[in-house]
Design an enzyme around this catalytic site. Structure first.
Site, PDB file in Angstrom:
ATOM      1  N   GLU A  83       0.942  -1.231  -0.066  1.00 22.14           N
ATOM      2  CA  GLU A  83      -0.157   0.100   0.166  1.00 22.14           C
ATOM      3  C   GLU A  83       0.809   1.263   0.011  1.00 22.14           C
ATOM      4  O   GLU A  83       1.738   1.389   0.915  1.00 22.14           O
ATOM      5  CB  GLU A  83      -0.898   0.067   1.196  1.00 22.14           C
ATOM      6  CG  GLU A  83      -2.049   1.046   1.144  1.00 22.14           C
ATOM      7  CD  GLU A  83      -2.791   1.058   2.481  1.00 22.14           C
ATOM      8  OE1 GLU A  83      -3.022   0.012   3.143  1.00 22.14           O
ATOM      9  OE2 GLU A  83      -3.304   2.164   2.659  1.00 22.14           O
ATOM     10  N   LYS A 264      -6.905  -0.795  11.738  1.00 19.70           N
ATOM     11  CA  LYS A 264      -6.411  -1.102  10.487  1.00 19.70           C
ATOM     12  C   LYS A 264      -5.197  -0.195  10.231  1.00 19.70           C
ATOM     13  O   LYS A 264      -4.131  -0.673   9.740  1.00 19.70           O
ATOM     14  CB  LYS A 264      -7.512  -0.849   9.449  1.00 19.70           C
ATOM     15  CG  LYS A 264      -7.165  -1.218   8.022  1.00 19.70           C
ATOM     16  CD  LYS A 264      -6.138  -0.774   7.119  1.00 19.70           C
ATOM     17  CE  LYS A 264      -5.802  -1.201   5.862  1.00 19.70           C
ATOM     18  NZ  LYS A 264      -4.835  -0.264   5.167  1.00 19.70           N
ATOM     19  N   ASP A 280       4.211 -14.925  10.945  1.00 20.12           N
ATOM     20  CA  ASP A 280       3.034 -15.295  10.806  1.00 20.12           C
ATOM     21  C   ASP A 280       1.939 -14.062  11.160  1.00 20.12           C
ATOM     22  O   ASP A 280       1.618 -13.998  12.126  1.00 20.12           O
ATOM     23  CB  ASP A 280       2.460 -16.699  11.446  1.00 20.12           C
ATOM     24  CG  ASP A 280       1.331 -17.108  11.105  1.00 20.12           C
ATOM     25  OD1 ASP A 280       0.264 -16.325  10.554  1.00 20.12           O
ATOM     26  OD2 ASP A 280       0.987 -18.396  11.513  1.00 20.12           O
ATOM     27  N   HIS A 377      -2.165  10.673   0.676  1.00 18.79           N
ATOM     28  CA  HIS A 377      -2.233   9.234   0.505  1.00 18.79           C
ATOM     29  C   HIS A 377      -2.308   9.242  -1.344  1.00 18.79           C
ATOM     30  O   HIS A 377      -1.636   8.470  -1.739  1.00 18.79           O
ATOM     31  CB  HIS A 377      -3.479   8.586   0.703  1.00 18.79           C
ATOM     32  CG  HIS A 377      -3.879   7.223   0.566  1.00 18.79           C
ATOM     33  ND1 HIS A 377      -2.852   6.186   1.070  1.00 18.79           N
ATOM     34  CD2 HIS A 377      -4.616   6.439  -0.110  1.00 18.79           C
ATOM     35  CE1 HIS A 377      -3.357   5.054   0.758  1.00 18.79           C
ATOM     36  NE2 HIS A 377      -4.303   5.227  -0.139  1.00 18.79           N
TER      37      HIS A 377
HETATM   38  P1  NAD Z   1       9.331 -24.321  14.898  1.00 19.35           P
HETATM   39  O1  NAD Z   1       8.400 -25.229  14.869  1.00 19.35           O
HETATM   40  O2  NAD Z   1      10.537 -24.179  13.842  1.00 19.35           O
HETATM   41  O3  NAD Z   1       9.967 -24.334  16.137  1.00 19.35           O
HETATM   42  C1  NAD Z   1      11.158 -23.520  16.727  1.00 19.35           C
HETATM   43  C2  NAD Z   1      12.384 -24.458  16.870  1.00 19.35           C
HETATM   44  O4  NAD Z   1      13.444 -23.332  17.161  1.00 19.35           O
HETATM   45  C3  NAD Z   1      12.623 -25.251  17.851  1.00 19.35           C
HETATM   46  O5  NAD Z   1      13.053 -26.463  17.366  1.00 19.35           O
HETATM   47  C4  NAD Z   1      13.366 -24.702  18.926  1.00 19.35           C
HETATM   48  O6  NAD Z   1      14.078 -25.687  19.549  1.00 19.35           O
HETATM   49  C5  NAD Z   1      14.481 -24.238  17.866  1.00 19.35           C
HETATM   50  N1  NAD Z   1      15.219 -22.902  18.511  1.00 19.35           N
HETATM   51  C6  NAD Z   1      16.304 -22.705  18.226  1.00 19.35           C
HETATM   52  N2  NAD Z   1      16.786 -21.383  18.866  1.00 19.35           N
HETATM   53  C7  NAD Z   1      15.883 -20.885  19.686  1.00 19.35           C
HETATM   54  C8  NAD Z   1      15.491 -19.871  20.645  1.00 19.35           C
HETATM   55  N3  NAD Z   1      16.633 -19.327  20.893  1.00 19.35           N
HETATM   56  N4  NAD Z   1      14.375 -19.940  21.252  1.00 19.35           N
HETATM   57  C9  NAD Z   1      13.375 -20.772  20.949  1.00 19.35           C
HETATM   58  N5  NAD Z   1      13.530 -21.735  20.245  1.00 19.35           N
HETATM   59  C10 NAD Z   1      14.566 -22.085  19.552  1.00 19.35           C
HETATM   60  O7  NAD Z   1       8.614 -23.156  14.806  1.00 19.35           O
HETATM   61  P2  NAD Z   1       7.392 -22.528  15.924  1.00 19.35           P
HETATM   62  O8  NAD Z   1       7.844 -21.083  16.566  1.00 19.35           O
HETATM   63  O9  NAD Z   1       7.036 -23.480  17.136  1.00 19.35           O
HETATM   64  O10 NAD Z   1       6.156 -22.362  15.032  1.00 19.35           O
HETATM   65  C11 NAD Z   1       5.998 -21.344  14.286  1.00 19.35           C
HETATM   66  C12 NAD Z   1       5.628 -21.845  12.978  1.00 19.35           C
HETATM   67  O11 NAD Z   1       4.078 -22.339  13.109  1.00 19.35           O
HETATM   68  C13 NAD Z   1       4.946 -20.640  12.033  1.00 19.35           C
HETATM   69  O12 NAD Z   1       5.274 -20.965  10.676  1.00 19.35           O
HETATM   70  C14 NAD Z   1       3.424 -20.724  12.193  1.00 19.35           C
HETATM   71  O13 NAD Z   1       2.956 -20.199  10.903  1.00 19.35           O
HETATM   72  C15 NAD Z   1       3.073 -22.036  12.237  1.00 19.35           C
HETATM   73  N6  NAD Z   1       1.772 -22.495  12.814  1.00 19.35           N
HETATM   74  C16 NAD Z   1       0.959 -21.411  13.400  1.00 19.35           C
HETATM   75  C17 NAD Z   1      -0.473 -21.853  13.922  1.00 19.35           C
HETATM   76  C18 NAD Z   1      -1.183 -20.752  14.416  1.00 19.35           C
HETATM   77  O14 NAD Z   1      -0.836 -19.724  14.668  1.00 19.35           O
HETATM   78  N7  NAD Z   1      -2.396 -21.061  14.752  1.00 19.35           N
HETATM   79  C19 NAD Z   1      -0.709 -23.076  13.816  1.00 19.35           C
HETATM   80  C20 NAD Z   1       0.223 -24.096  13.602  1.00 19.35           C
HETATM   81  C21 NAD Z   1       1.417 -23.948  13.001  1.00 19.35           C
END
Ligand code: NAD
Length: 441
Positions: A83, A264, A280, A377
């Site tokens: 935008e 918004k 996300d 805008h």
């Molecule tokens: P992920 O599955 O990649 O998990 C994070 C990984 O990073 C873990 O293995 C952890 O051990 C590692 N890690 C490394 N350094 C770290 C640090 N400093 N702190 C924390 N962890 C560390 O990702 P996630 O964050 O568990 O999930 C995010 C994803 O899930 C996004 O892509 C999202 O779109 C998706 N998701 C969202 C929903 C929702 O919002 N309803 C539902 C399902 C999946």
């Protein structure tokens, strides 16, 4: 050059010159910037690893907001948004805030909520007691489901039982510190890891096991103060502008129709940072609007009050952002965005995104309370109209300036301007388009 986000005249230079300057102030090599953003920042082969049935990647502008100062630290803030005027508006408002010391921000610990639904417990009161009595056992079980997170200092922090007796349900919340991860997958794994034991304790059937996107244990709060003098315009004095901004806030506080548009405008800034950093945005949007309605009535995420000869703004919202995990592992432009910001701390990233949201909100309500939204805008919108009409290269700015001057920002107007400009010396050009837009909201 020292790390700064104040670069006067940045909008007037070429893309290549901007990359070189941002390289200097952030310490990220201009070649690295160029390579990460090549082909829209994502190659088809990489995109093919993200989702299913990929044909290619879909490009959006990758820009930076300038002048952003949060907790006495300067940030060059990557923003991905289609935008016009969002980036200019945030940068302008951040400049006004910077003049009064910048944004002050704080973030909660990065705690997410894992939900386990238990259906038709035999005796809800006894089930609640049994689960609370087994709290230490459940939290230890939760930690075993996320050993990598625990090794990094995160893990289960609390347990709550919520009873919905009238619907025959009991819901257990496990509170999980996700450190620098957004945490959805981690928290979902924990929900699945503890569900069976919870079902046994409650003598209930296990239902859903998933995170809540109302991540209200992971809120960010940002405040700023701006002098009336910095906000005044040619047509309105400082006092009128301050009252106008407070009245705009009070409008959003009493009317959900206005609050939706007010929010918004905030999400214009927040989402652009969330997308740029590979996070996300649907999760952030869902959390923000659920939080805005937490009293039972939808309200504004940010409010403004006059304080003498200044205005004070504050925003509070949940921000579940990560600097590790998810698509961040493989998205070159998202990795670049974090390098430009110079942080690996997810809480710090939340404060920056909320500060840009507050800046976007200030720009929008200042414009609404003064000149109206259309002037700035449409001035910026004129460039995309010029491109759509066929202008390229230097012609884009010239055509945009002409159609703004003629107050005819339409495809037809732009085509006429192109035709006129293509006749040598036929047209006298007005001054350049003013880049002080404030995006809708
Ligand atoms: P992920 O599955 O990649 O998990 C994070 C990984 O990073 C873990 O293995 C952890 O051990 C590692 N890690 C490394 N350094 C770290 C640090 N400093 N702190 C924390 N962890 C560390 O990702 P996630 O964050 O568990 O999930 C995010 C994803 O899930 C996004 O892509 C999202 O779109 C998706 N998701 C969202 C929903 C929702 O919002 N309803 C539902 C399902 C999946």
């Amino acid at each position: 050059m020292a790390r700064t986000s104040r670069i006067p005249g940045f909008y007037k230079i070429t893309v290549g010159e901007r990359r070189a300057l941002i390289g200097e102030v952030t310490g990220v090599d201009a070649d690295v910037i160029e390579e990460a953003l090549e082909g829209g920042g994502l190659r088809a082969e990489t995109a093919d690893k993200f989702v299913e049935n990929v044909l290619g990647a879909y490009g959006l502008p990758f820009a930076v907001a300038l002048n952003v100062r949060v907790n006495a630290r300067d940030y060059v803030v990557p923003m991905v948004v289609e935008e016009p005027s969002v980036v200019a508006a945030a940068s302008n408002a951040a400049k006004m805030v910077r003049g009064a010391g910048g944004f002050q921000a704080e973030a909660d610990a990065p705690v997410m909520i894992s939900q386990v639904q238990l259906v038709r417990p035999r005796d809800p009161a006894a089930a609640e007691e049994a689960i609370l009595g087994a709290k230490a056992e459940i939290l230890a079980m939760a930690d075993r489901a996320a050993p990598g997170l625990v090794a990094r200092g995160g893990g289960a922090r609390g347990l709550e039982v919520r009873r919905f007796d009238e619907t025959g349900m009991l819901v257990v919340h496990i509170l999980v510190d996700c450190r620098d991860a957004m945490g959805a997958n981690l928290v979902n794994a924990i929900a699945e890891g503890v569900a069976e034991r919870l079902g046994a304790l409650a003598e209930a059937r296990v239902g859903l096991r998933i995170l809540s996107n109302l991540s209200d244990r992971r809120c960010v709060r940002v405040r700023c103060r701006v002098s009336g003098e910095a906000l005044s315009t040619g047509d309105m004095d400082a006092s009128e502008v301050l009252d106008g901004i407070e009245n705009a806030s009070r409008f959003a506080e009493c009317d959900p129709y206005r609050a939706a548009t007010h929010n918004k405008g905030i999400m214009n800034g927040v989402d652009a940072v969330v997308i740029a950093t590979g996070n996300d945005w649907r999760a952030v949007e869902a959390g923000a609007h659920a939080f805005a309605a937490r009293s039972g009535k939808y309200g504004p995420l940010a409010v403004w009050r006059r304080d003498g000869d200044a205005i004070v703004g504050s925003i509070e919202m949940p921000l579940a952002l990560g600097t590790v995990g998810g698509t961040l592992r493989v998205h070159p432009a998202a990795q670049l965005a974090l390098r430009l910001l110079g942080t690996t701390d997810a809480c710090e990233l939340g404060t920056i995104a909320a500060a840009v949201g507050l800046a976007s909100n200030l720009a929008a309500i200042r414009a609404l309370a003064t000149d109206g939204i259309q002037r700035g805008h449409m001035g910026l919108h004129a460039r995309s109209v010029a491109v759509a009409a066929g202008a390229r290269g230097e012609l884009v700015e010239k055509v945009a300036a002409l159609i703004v001057e003629a107050r005819d920002i339409t495809l037809e107007g732009a085509r006429r301007a192109i035709a006129a400009l293509e006749l040598p010396a036929a047209v006298e050009l007005p001054a350049a388009v003013e880049l002080d837009g404030a995006s809708q909201g």
